[in-house]
Design an enzyme around this catalytic site. Structure first.
Site, PDB file in Angstrom:
ATOM      1  N   ASP A 185       0.821  -1.207   0.000  1.00  0.00           N
ATOM      2  CA  ASP A 185       0.000   0.000   0.000  1.00  0.00           C
ATOM      3  C   ASP A 185       0.855   1.256   0.000  1.00  0.00           C
ATOM      4  O   ASP A 185       2.003   1.255   0.452  1.00  0.00           O
ATOM      5  CB  ASP A 185      -0.885   0.014   1.255  1.00  0.00           C
ATOM      6  CG  ASP A 185      -1.779   1.229   1.320  1.00  0.00           C
ATOM      7  OD1 ASP A 185      -2.789   1.230   0.590  1.00  0.00           O
ATOM      8  OD2 ASP A 185      -1.460   2.169   2.060  1.00  0.00           O
ATOM      9  N   GLU A 234     -24.365  -0.802  18.777  1.00  0.00           N
ATOM     10  CA  GLU A 234     -24.290   0.243  17.767  1.00  0.00           C
ATOM     11  C   GLU A 234     -23.136  -0.063  16.809  1.00  0.00           C
ATOM     12  O   GLU A 234     -21.985  -0.157  17.219  1.00  0.00           O
ATOM     13  CB  GLU A 234     -24.052   1.606  18.428  1.00  0.00           C
ATOM     14  CG  GLU A 234     -24.143   2.782  17.485  1.00  0.00           C
ATOM     15  CD  GLU A 234     -25.564   3.055  17.008  1.00  0.00           C
ATOM     16  OE1 GLU A 234     -25.709   3.672  15.932  1.00  0.00           O
ATOM     17  OE2 GLU A 234     -26.528   2.663  17.712  1.00  0.00           O
TER      18      GLU A 234
END
Length: 292
Positions: A185, A234
């Site tokens: 990367d 959540e």
């Protein structure tokens, strides 16, 4: 990985989630899976700001879980590819913290430093890929350090043999644990981006990259969390109410779904060697292109 499958009920995808879904991945007909960064990180750039190259970030799991994922993948005929981030580290990495301690520190030359201009400004006008100057001043040692990306991602000095050696050792660490390969990367530089898309488009392209977000993977048709995480947890990104209509569970029941088509296309690719090992040839035609 953060959007794939939450395996420990904290709202974020992790290695336990990958382990749980290995059968699904293998059933797609793929032969390898690529894991986005799993390393220790403050997560200012989705894990590409690495603070420990041979550690698994606690939000993603631990080395024991990683080893199980690799074994499970290999048992199913899947190779495992990791992201390798050689361009920079996190500013919280022990190497950089040592580099900040003095100009004579062991790791000082592992990064790129430069004296200020006579007026105290940065050495040149190089810009960060994320906008603003690519140089940040470190007042205690009186020099600027270079960062091609965020100021919290100081760039490594690959001219230093010690840097090359340790980064190769990092790759060897993961190869010894069974990793089959790496996606390297952040090797492209802002000038290469300029040459590809033109200087006038760079700000818009960077803004798009910074704002793109992926919805967590919907596995089940049942709201509100669609099987990504427990309903009372959540998720790290919102899951819209309509997500269940496109869940794996829903698509498994529809022969016209994208899931079915992906599996069929991968099956076709495996059956046609030219699709994966052939040599492309370009044919030019004098006839006008068909556009409609």
């Amino acid at each position: 990985m953060p959007s794939f499958q939450d395996g420990d009920a904290d709202g974020c995808g992790d290695l336990r989630g990958v382990e749980r879904r290995l059968d699904h991945i293998a059933a797609l007909g793929v032969t390898a899976m690529w894991l986005s960064p799993i390393y220790a990180s403050p997560l200012l750039d989705f894990g590409y700001d690495v603070s420990g190259h041979t550690e698994v970030g606690t939000v993603f799991g631990d080395l024991a879980t990683f080893d199980r994922v690799v074994r499970g993948a290999h048992d199913r005929g899947l190779r495992v590819v990791l992201d390798h981030v050689p361009q920079h580290t996190s500013s919280e990495h022990p190497w950089f913290r040592d580099a900040l301690s003095s100009r004579d520190s062991t790791h000082r030359d592992w990064y790129l430093w430069h004296d200020p201009k006579p007026d105290g400004g940065p050495p040149n006008n190089w810009a960060s890929a994320f906008g603003g100057s690519a140089w940040t001043f470190h007042e205690p040692t009186g020099q600027y350090y270079y960062h091609a990306h965020l100021p919290e991602q100081p760039s490594l000095n690959w001219r230093n043999p010690a840097v090359r050696q340790v980064m190769f050792e990092v790759m060897r660490f993961w190869l010894d644990r069974g990793v089959d390969g790496f996606r390297v990367d952040a090797v492209a530089s802002p000038p290469s981006a300029l040459s590809r898309i033109g200087p006038e488009r760079v700000p818009g392209a960077l803004a798009l990259l910074l704002t793109l977000k992926r919805m967590p993977m919907p596995w089940e048709a049942t709201p509100p969390r669609a099987g990504f995480t427990p309903d009372d947890v959540e998720p790290w990104l919102p899951i819209p109410a309509w997500a269940g209509r496109f869940s794996v569970e829903s698509q498994e029941l529809d022969p016209r779904s994208l899931l079915f088509r992906v599996r069929e296309l991968l099956k076709l690719r495996r059956a046609r060697p030219a699709a994966w090992c052939g040599h492309p040839r370009t044919f030019r035609s004098a006839a006008p292109a068909v556009t409609g």
